[in-house]
Motif scaffolding. Structure first.
Motif, short mmCIF file in Angstrom:
data_model
loop_
_atom_site.label_atom_id
_atom_site.label_comp_id
_atom_site.label_asym_id
_atom_site.label_seq_id
_atom_site.Cartn_x
_atom_site.Cartn_y
_atom_site.Cartn_z
N ASP A 149 35.72 30.36 60.15
CA ASP A 149 35.63 31.47 59.19
C ASP A 149 35.16 31.01 57.82
O ASP A 149 34.86 31.85 56.95
CB ASP A 149 36.99 32.16 59.06
CG ASP A 149 37.30 33.03 60.27
OD1 ASP A 149 36.35 33.38 61.01
OD2 ASP A 149 38.50 33.35 60.49
N LYS A 150 35.08 29.72 57.59
CA LYS A 150 34.53 29.24 56.33
C LYS A 150 33.02 29.50 56.25
O LYS A 150 32.42 29.45 55.18
CB LYS A 150 34.79 27.74 56.17
CG LYS A 150 36.28 27.41 56.04
CD LYS A 150 36.52 25.92 55.89
CE LYS A 150 36.00 25.41 54.56
NZ LYS A 150 36.35 24.00 54.33
N GLY A 151 32.42 29.77 57.41
CA GLY A 151 31.02 30.21 57.43
C GLY A 151 30.98 31.73 57.51
O GLY A 151 31.52 32.33 58.44
N TRP A 162 33.43 33.17 47.11
CA TRP A 162 33.41 32.50 45.81
C TRP A 162 34.71 31.74 45.51
O TRP A 162 34.73 30.87 44.65
CB TRP A 162 33.16 33.54 44.71
CG TRP A 162 34.25 34.57 44.62
CD1 TRP A 162 34.36 35.71 45.33
CD2 TRP A 162 35.39 34.52 43.77
NE1 TRP A 162 35.49 36.40 45.01
CE2 TRP A 162 36.15 35.68 44.04
CE3 TRP A 162 35.85 33.61 42.81
CZ2 TRP A 162 37.34 35.95 43.39
CZ3 TRP A 162 37.03 33.88 42.16
CH2 TRP A 162 37.78 35.06 42.45
N ASP A 163 35.81 32.08 46.23
CA ASP A 163 37.08 31.39 45.99
C ASP A 163 37.54 30.72 47.28
O ASP A 163 38.69 30.85 47.68
CB ASP A 163 38.13 32.40 45.50
CG ASP A 163 39.36 31.71 44.91
OD1 ASP A 163 39.26 30.51 44.57
OD2 ASP A 163 40.41 32.37 44.82
N GLN A 164 36.63 29.97 47.92
CA GLN A 164 36.95 29.37 49.20
C GLN A 164 38.12 28.39 49.11
O GLN A 164 38.90 28.26 50.05
CB GLN A 164 35.71 28.66 49.75
CG GLN A 164 35.81 28.33 51.22
CD GLN A 164 34.52 27.77 51.78
OE1 GLN A 164 34.31 26.56 51.75
NE2 GLN A 164 33.66 28.66 52.28
N GLN A 191 39.79 30.55 52.16
CA GLN A 191 39.48 29.97 53.46
C GLN A 191 40.14 28.60 53.66
O GLN A 191 40.68 28.31 54.75
CB GLN A 191 37.96 29.87 53.64
CG GLN A 191 37.26 31.18 53.90
CD GLN A 191 37.07 32.01 52.66
OE1 GLN A 191 37.18 31.50 51.54
NE2 GLN A 191 36.78 33.30 52.85
N ASP A 192 40.11 27.75 52.62
CA ASP A 192 40.73 26.43 52.76
C ASP A 192 42.24 26.54 52.93
O ASP A 192 42.85 25.78 53.70
CB ASP A 192 40.39 25.56 51.55
CG ASP A 192 38.93 25.12 51.55
OD1 ASP A 192 38.26 25.35 52.57
OD2 ASP A 192 38.47 24.57 50.53
N ARG A 193 42.84 27.47 52.20
CA ARG A 193 44.28 27.66 52.32
C ARG A 193 44.65 28.18 53.71
O ARG A 193 45.65 27.79 54.30
CB ARG A 193 44.75 28.66 51.27
CG ARG A 193 44.68 28.14 49.85
CD ARG A 193 45.81 27.19 49.53
NE ARG A 193 45.81 26.81 48.11
CZ ARG A 193 46.72 26.06 47.54
NH1 ARG A 193 47.71 25.59 48.28
NH2 ARG A 193 46.65 25.76 46.26
N GLU A 194 43.83 29.09 54.22
CA GLU A 194 44.09 29.63 55.55
C GLU A 194 44.00 28.54 56.60
O GLU A 194 44.85 28.46 57.51
CB GLU A 194 43.09 30.75 55.86
CG GLU A 194 43.29 31.44 57.19
CD GLU A 194 44.57 32.25 57.26
OE1 GLU A 194 45.04 32.51 58.40
OE2 GLU A 194 45.11 32.61 56.20
#
Length: 438
Positions: A272-274, A304-306, A310-313
């Motif tokens: 999902d980071k993509g 814009w706040d990955q 996304q990184d936290r998820e």
């Protein structure tokens, strides 16, 4: 309540009267063996049906997750005037357009494969839970069968002892009438029978309750007489390499499947980071005096706040994997310790049963016979015979209690691990990457 103490507790606790009398099991029915009870319980189980349905649901969802999202059709009438001389005219104004368009969100093949794999792991988790439910069903059915078996043996033992004690009443009355005995002997024998009658009423209630519990698993087959009990001297589970055998424990299988599912969710979070992007195409028709138009658009989410989304998820999903792995390791240690305790207690009880059969029951029976012979020779009162007989009954009851404990331990060990059939988990869907990419 642990399986080990379930049957023993049932032998010691009394229950309410079941209609005042025990309905006798029909004799025309075939004997209900333990194997037959297990097969019937498995056939009747709706918990297994539910897990099969859950597995099929996840597998069907896995196929759907591997496909592209449905395209969107857009029909619109834009810039229609609602005032003036051209009100509600679709061709008089240059800005009025009749439009038809299509939009499609494009998800990468890798992301679709990952989403489908997550649902396949969910299907595996449902099948692992099915194995656990089957193991629990077999244990509970076996416990109910053994409870019925030993409660009936307890009742038969008490009935037999009552018949023998009733003969002592007749003997005491005869001796009293002939002047060779005392009336206190008659009263003592009658009191002994009365106490046995009370225990018989309680035993009948326990038999009725045990039959009701067995009927929960096998239905009307619970009314059939029980077959012979299996040998308690051996189990499928041995004390050789117990840690290796416990890798097949259903509880650990469930946690392993949950760990695989959590790993699949972490893979989804990584994908999902993509961002997924969408493309649209729209044709707009205006009045005869104006040119038609085509619109093309592309939409791309801006992550814009990955760092904080996304990184936290992804980090949360990976922590979940570590949590389940640690829980599985802890559960494996607990099961190993518990199983070793069961094994030691089971082997100890087998030794005790042998001691009862060869020594304690033999001695109690010989004491009763000696007291009876002394009473007939006028050397002992009848109360000594009744006391010896009561001790003999208590010894036999205690032997039954130990055997019930042994049966509970045997059940826990025998059905601890799934057999070859129930341990087989169907492979996940064999859908190829090419099929997902279509």
């Amino acid at each position: 309540m642990p399986f080990v103490f379930h049957l023993a507790g049932a032998a010691l606790l009394s229950a309410g009267l079941f209609g005042g009398a025990l309905a006798q099991a029909p004799t025309h029915l075939s004997p209900l063996t333990l194997d037959l009870a297990l097969r019937e319980a498995e056939t009747r189980s709706q918990a297994l049906v539910a897990q099969d349905a859950a597995s099929r649901s996840a597998q069907d969802s896995a196929v759907a997750a591997g496909r592209l999202p449905d395209p969107t059709l857009r029909l619109s009438l834009d810039n229609l005037p609602i005032e003036g001389k051209n009100a509600f005219s679709v061709a008089a104004e240059a800005m009025t357009m009749r439009s038809v368009g299509f939009a499609q969100t494009f998800v990468s093949a890798e992301k679709r494969l990952t989403r489908s794999a997550r649902l396949e792991r969910e299907s595996d988790a449902a099948l692992a839970l099915r194995v656990l439910r089957l193991s629990e069903l077999r244990q509970q059915t076996a416990l109910a069968w053994f409870d019925q078996h030993y409660q009936q043996q307890m009742l038969d033992l008490l009935n037999q002892q009552r018949e023998e004690t009733s003969l002592q009443i007749e003997a005491a009355e005869t001796a009293y009438r002939s002047g060779r005995g005392m009336q206190t002997d008659v009263w003592a024998a009658q009191s002994s029978v009365a106490r046995l009658d009370d225990r018989i009423v309680e035993a009948r209630t326990r038999v009725a309750n045990a039959r009701s519990i067995l009927a929960r698993w096998v239905g009307t087959l619970a009314d059939a007489p029980l077959g012979d009990a299996p040998s308690l001297a051996r189990t499928r589970y041995t004390n050789e390499a117990p840690a290796h055998q416990l890798e097949r424990h259903p509880d650990l299988g469930v946690l392993s499947s949950r760990q695989a599912l959590a790993q699949a969710e972490a893979d989804n979070a990584r994908q999902d980071k993509g961002a997924d992007w969408s493309a649209s195409l729209m044709f707009s028709q205006r009045g005869p005096a104006y040119a038609n138009m085509v619109s093309v658009g592309v939409s791309i989410p801006l992550q814009w706040d990955q760092k904080n989304r996304q990184d936290r998820e992804l980090s949360a999903r990976l922590a979940k994997v570590e949590q389940i792995r640690a829980e599985r390791d802890e559960m494996a240690r607990a099961h190993l310790a518990q199983t070793q305790t069961w094994l030691a207690s089971w082997q100890s009880n087998l030794t005790r049963l042998t001691h009862y059969d060869k020594t304690l029951i033999v001695l109690a029976r010989e004491r009763t016979q000696a007291a009876l012979a002394a009473y007939r020779g006028g050397k002992l009162p009848l109360t000594s015979v009744l006391e010896a007989r009561r001790m003999e009954i208590d010894t036999q009851v205690e032997r039954l209690r130990i055997e019930m404990q042994t049966a509970a331990l045997w059940t826990s060990l025998e059905f601890l691990l799934p057999d070859g059939n129930s341990a087989v988990i169907p492979p996940p869907l064999q859908t190829t990457a090419q099929e997902y990419a279509q």
